[in-house]
Every structure is written in structure tokens, then in C-alpha cells.
Design a protein around this motif. Structure first.
Motif, PDB file in Angstrom:
ATOM      1  N   ILE A   1    -111.609  -3.811   5.743  1.00 17.61           N
ATOM      2  CA  ILE A   1    -110.615  -4.817   6.108  1.00 17.61           C
ATOM      3  C   ILE A   1    -109.351  -4.126   6.615  1.00 17.61           C
ATOM      4  CG2 ILE A   1    -111.436  -6.605   4.521  1.00 17.61           C
ATOM      5  CD1 ILE A   1    -109.303  -5.740   2.548  1.00 17.61           C
TER       6      ILE A   1
ATOM      7  N   CYS B   1    -105.213  -5.250   7.068  1.00 15.87           N
ATOM      8  CA  CYS B   1    -104.268  -6.302   6.684  1.00 15.87           C
ATOM      9  C   CYS B   1    -102.899  -6.027   7.276  1.00 15.87           C
ATOM     10  CB  CYS B   1    -104.148  -6.397   5.159  1.00 15.87           C
ATOM     11  SG  CYS B   1    -105.709  -6.767   4.318  1.00 15.87           S
TER      12      CYS B   1
ATOM     13  N   SER C   1    -111.077 -13.712   8.965  1.00 17.26           N
ATOM     14  CA  SER C   1    -109.796 -13.326   8.358  1.00 17.26           C
ATOM     15  C   SER C   1    -109.426 -14.308   7.261  1.00 17.26           C
ATOM     16  CB  SER C   1    -108.685 -13.257   9.414  1.00 17.26           C
ATOM     17  OG  SER C   1    -108.482 -14.535   9.996  1.00 17.26           O
TER      18      SER C   1
ATOM     19  N   PRO D   1    -112.897  -4.568   0.250  1.00 15.09           N
ATOM     20  CA  PRO D   1    -113.701  -4.685   1.488  1.00 15.09           C
ATOM     21  C   PRO D   1    -115.135  -5.069   1.151  1.00 15.09           C
ATOM     22  CG  PRO D   1    -113.320  -2.387   0.943  1.00 15.09           C
ATOM     23  CD  PRO D   1    -112.502  -3.172  -0.020  1.00 15.09           C
TER      24      PRO D   1
ATOM     25  N   CYS E   1    -105.557 -10.660   6.406  1.00 12.19           N
ATOM     26  CA  CYS E   1    -106.547  -9.583   6.309  1.00 12.19           C
ATOM     27  C   CYS E   1    -107.745  -9.936   7.181  1.00 12.19           C
ATOM     28  CB  CYS E   1    -106.994  -9.386   4.860  1.00 12.19           C
ATOM     29  SG  CYS E   1    -105.731  -8.628   3.811  1.00 12.19           S
TER      30      CYS E   1
ATOM     31  N   GLN F   1    -114.562 -14.825   0.955  1.00 13.75           N
ATOM     32  CA  GLN F   1    -114.806 -13.504   1.520  1.00 13.75           C
ATOM     33  C   GLN F   1    -116.133 -13.481   2.270  1.00 13.75           C
ATOM     34  OE1 GLN F   1    -113.749 -10.079  -0.764  1.00 13.75           O
ATOM     35  NE2 GLN F   1    -115.652  -9.017  -0.265  1.00 13.75           N
TER      36      GLN F   1
ATOM     37  N   TYR G   1    -111.576  -8.996   8.511  1.00 13.20           N
ATOM     38  CA  TYR G   1    -112.792  -8.358   7.994  1.00 13.20           C
ATOM     39  C   TYR G   1    -113.593  -7.767   9.151  1.00 13.20           C
ATOM     40  CZ  TYR G   1    -112.072 -10.492   3.409  1.00 13.20           C
ATOM     41  OH  TYR G   1    -111.575 -10.845   2.190  1.00 13.20           O
TER      42      TYR G   1
END
Length: 460
Positions: free
Chosen positions: A270, A272, A298, A264, A283, A311, A285
Motif C-alpha cells: 500500500i 498512503c 483505496s 498490506p 491509502c 481491505q 492498494y
């Protein structure tokens, strides 16, 4: 004339017995009572020297041993005695010896009959072959059909007493059936799943004896099943009618393609789908209250076992105090932060001072629960509205007081949830424990509660 009388007298005497018909006696016997007995026939004179008194004796499939009173050259003369015997495989029917009688016939009749055994019964699941049928010394050899084994005498012989030697054998199915399983296989789990739908053909099974399989037993999942990750062993066992069995097995391996486990972002978390990092998993965020996400919301785990995109990060939330309305001001906190509004008539108010001290000591717990403190202190024109060092305009302060019904004449505390709803009011200073207990029990979302349960309290 005299001659004529003599002739008549002779005729009368000749015809006279006819007058006694049915009496059984002649006239002379009637008068004289005499009986005449017929004499026995005379025995013919036997001549032992006649060379062919009886016919020549012949015994087919046998032989005769004759002894004559006149010597060896007289084999059928009167009184000759013959011993009868049959060849091997034949039985004598009649007397064992005969004699040439005076009637010119032998004293008995005999013949040689071939000895036969009964026909052997058919052998289930087998057969036999006999050398000379059912006659003496015939040997019958037994064989079983493929897949069967003979138990008992493998051969039998017809004996001179007309019976077979040994006992009837049996053909026993002792060979297990043949079974062939499908080949082992490997399959990748479907997207966003930890299982794979696997099908296979049923095994081919056949009995080596009669070709009949009575039952095929499966140990393991059925074809067309959703199989989990890992290796599954499927075993089939086939049984024939003699309860012989044979087994085969194969393996089905389900592979789950996985991406590296995502961490995370700082000041965020996160969520998922599926297992979190398997092929097809998504996943999403999220940032903690007071932080905004920068980047994609995501990411998806691809078949190549890498994550799509990059990310995102969570940056501190920027509060805009220069908005034109209370609604615009409150919208900044929607679904992000809870608000705790502290209202006091003046900064010297003892309740305000006590509450301010409590909140300063509970800063960590407030941030952990996504609570922003707004202070509304004093009277116009020197009324102050602030969020830490940020100053609110008079218009925003007035709009907040009207929207939340906050009076300037007394101390009060109002707790507003992330959706802008007034959830709790306090007329006196509230302790941090009481405030946190209420938030934890009534205001945390399911996701927040789960995160709180999994993590330790960083404020301790």
C-alpha cells in the motif's frame, strides 16, 4: 527844637550800619574788632519721673520685658530698657533690646515676622498634604500614586530655621504590570494534515502605575501559525517603563485523529498520503506482479477514526493464452510483469539447457522482481511456446517472434519491461546475478526500489 535834634541824631545812629552791606560786621564791630559767638541751646532738664516719657511699646506676635529705673510701674519712663522676643514661629527683625531716650523715642524699631519654609516641589507620580501650609511645625505627608512605592522620608516638618526636615522622597514603580493571556485551547488537525492553523487574541497587558507598556515579548509560535501535533506552550512577557515585567502562558494542543495502521495485503503493498493513518489520509492498494487486486483500490481514514470500505486482496494473476493476437496477449502483463523470452532452435541445445537450469534455480528472485519466463523452443510444426504448464498457440508464438525479432536458428534471450519495451538481449546464457543486477539498476520503479530497500530478501 532841642528835642528835634535829639531825634535826628538817634535815627542817624540807627541807620548808619546799613552803609556797610555785605561786610558781615556791624559798624561797632568794624570799629572795635569784636566777635560774638552764639550760645549752645540749653539741655532740657530730664525728669525720670515723667510716667509716659516714650509711647507705650507694643510688639505684635511677640512680647516685651521692660525694666525702668523708677521701678516696675514706670514702663515707658526715661531710661527704661526693654528686651524684645517673638512668639514661636516668628523671627525678630531689629534689635533685641531698645531704650527710651531723652528724645522721647525708643532707641530702635523691631517687629516679629512669621517664619516660612519654601514651597515643596511637586512629587512626580505622587503628592503631599501639609497641615498648616509652609509655616513652622507644618507637617507634610507624602503619598505615591497607585502602583508606586515611596522611597525616602514619608513626611517632612517646617523647622524654626525656615528649612524642611529630612530630604525629598521619590516614588518608584516597583509593581509589575498586569497581563492576561487567552485561555488554553485544543484543535484537531485538518484532513490529510499533521498540523492545525491556530489563531488567538493577543494578551491584555496594562501597567499598574502609569498604564504604559513598553514591550510585550512572545516566546513560542505566532498566532495564525501551523502548529504540529502535540502541546505547545505560548508565553507572553510584558515590560513597563521601569523594566518591571510580568508573564503569562497558555497551551495549544493539536490533536491528530488516527485510524488503525493498515497492513498490506498478502502479495501486495500500500501507499498512503500524509502520515498514512491520520484523518483524511488515503491509502492505495497495489498487488505484486503476477497478482490481481480484488476489492476497492483505496481507503480513506474518516474523522471517526475508522477506515472507509474493506481491505482488498491480491489473487494470482490468470494468464489467458486463448487470446487472438500478440497485442492482447502482451496487454495482460502491462504494468504487472516483466517478460523474459528464451528462444532456442531445439530442446537439446546446450545453451538452452544451461539457461533453463539457471532460471529454475532463480525462480524466487524472478518472482520477487515480477518476471515471467516465456519459452519458444523448436521448429514448426513441432515448435513449442509455453509459460510453465500453459501452452501458447502457434499464432501467438509466431506473432511474438515477429514482434520481438526472435530467430529460430540460434539461441537468444530477450528481457522486456512492464511496458512491453525490449530492454536487453543476450546471445548466450545469462546468469541470475547479471540478470538481477540489470533489473535492479534500470527497470525497478521508485516504489519497487523503496520496497526493496525497506525489506529483506526473502530468497536468501
Amino acid at each position: 527844637m532841642v528835642q528835634l535834634k535829639l531825634l535826628v541824631l538817634f535815627l542817624v545812629r540807627l541807620v548808619a550800619p546799613l552803609h556797610y552791606e555785605g561786610s558781615g560786621y556791624s559798624s561797632d564791630e568794624n570799629f572795635h574788632n569784636e566777635v560774638y559767638v552764639e550760645e549752645a541751646p540749653r539741655t532740657p532738664v530730664l525728669d525720670h519721673r515723667a510716667p509716659r516719657w516714650c509711647y507705650s511699646l507694643n510688639l505684635p506676635d511677640g512680647e516685651t520685658a521692660c525694666y525702668s529705673p523708677q521701678g516696675g510701674n514706670y514702663r515707658s519712663t526715661l531710661g527704661t530698657r526693654c528686651l524684645l522676643s517673638c512668639d514661636h514661629g516668628f523671627r525678630l527683625i531689629g534689635p533685641r533690646s531698645v531704650q527710651c531716650l531723652a528724645s522721647r523715642h525708643w532707641s530702635g524699631i523691631a517687629y516679629c515676622r512669621r517664619i516660612r519654609c519654601h514651597v515643596l516641589p511637586a512629587l512626580p507620580n505622587g503628592s503631599y498634604y501639609c497641615s498648616i501650609g509652609v509655616h513652622v511645625d507644618s507637617r507634610c505627608d507624602y503619598t505615591c500614586a497607585p502602583g508606586y512605592l515611596i522611597e525616602g522620608d514619608r513626611s517632612r516638618t517646617c523647622m524654626e530655621d525656615g528649612t524642611w526636615s529630612g530630604t525629598e522622597p521619590i516614588c518608584v514603580d516597583i509593581e509589575p504590570p498586569k497581563i492576561q493571556c487567552p485561555p488554553s485551547r485544543e484543535k484537531v488537525a485538518e484532513p490529510n494534515k499533521l498540523t492545525a492553523l491556530v489563531n488567538w487574541n493577543l494578551p491584555q497587558a496594562k501597567d499598574s502605575a502609569d498604564g504604559i507598556i513598553t514591550r510585550v515579548k512572545l516566546r513560542g509560535p505566532e498566532p495564525g501559525s501551523e502548529l504540529p501535533e502535540g502541546e505547545q506552550i505560548i508565553r507572553y512577557t510584558a515590560y513597563d517603563r521601569a523594566y518591571n515585567k510580568a508573564s503569562c502562558k497558555f497551551t495549544v494542543k493539536v490533536q491528530v485523529r488516527r485510524c488503525p495502521v493498515l497492513k498490506p495485503p498478502l502479495h501486495g503493498y500500500i501507499t498512503c498520503t500524509s502520515a498514512g493513518n491520520n484523518y483524511g489520509a488515503t491509502c492505495n492498494y497495489f498487488c505484486d506482479g503476477g497478482y490481481d487486486r480484488q476489492g476497492l483500490p483505496s481507503r480513506v481514514c474518516l474523522f471517526s477514526q475508522v477506515w472507509a470500505g474493506s481491505q482488498p486482496i491480491c489473487v494470482p494473476m490468470k494468464i489467458n493464452v486463448g487470446v487472438n493476437s500478440a497485442e492482447a496477449f502482451m496487454d495482460q502483463f502491462f504494468e504487472k510483469r516483466r517478460l523474459l523470452l528464451v528462444s532456442a532452435p531445439e530442446s537439446s541445445d546446450r545453451f538452452y539447457k544451461l539457461q533453463n537450469t539457471i532460471l529454475q534455480q532463480a525462480t524466487c528472485g524472478l518472482d520477487l522482481r515480477h518476471v515471467t519466463v516465456i519459452e519458444l523452443v523448436g521448429q514448426p510444426p513441432r515448435e513449442v511456446g509455453r509459460i510453465r504448464e500453459l501452452q501458447l498457440s502457434d499464432e501467438i508464438v509466431e506473432a511474438l517472434r515477429q514482434a520481438l525479432h526472435l530467430s529460430r536458428s540460434y539461441f537468444s534471450v530477450v528481457l522486456v519491461d512492464k511496458y512491453g519495451m525490449d530492454r536487453e538481449r543476450y546471445r548466450e546464457p545469462v546468469s541470475s546475478d547479471e540478470l538481477f543486477t540489470f533489473i535492479d539498476n534500470y527497470l525497478l520503479s521508485q516504489q519497487e526500489a523503496a520496497l526493496r530497500a525497506r525489506s529483506t530478501d526473502p530468497c536468501e
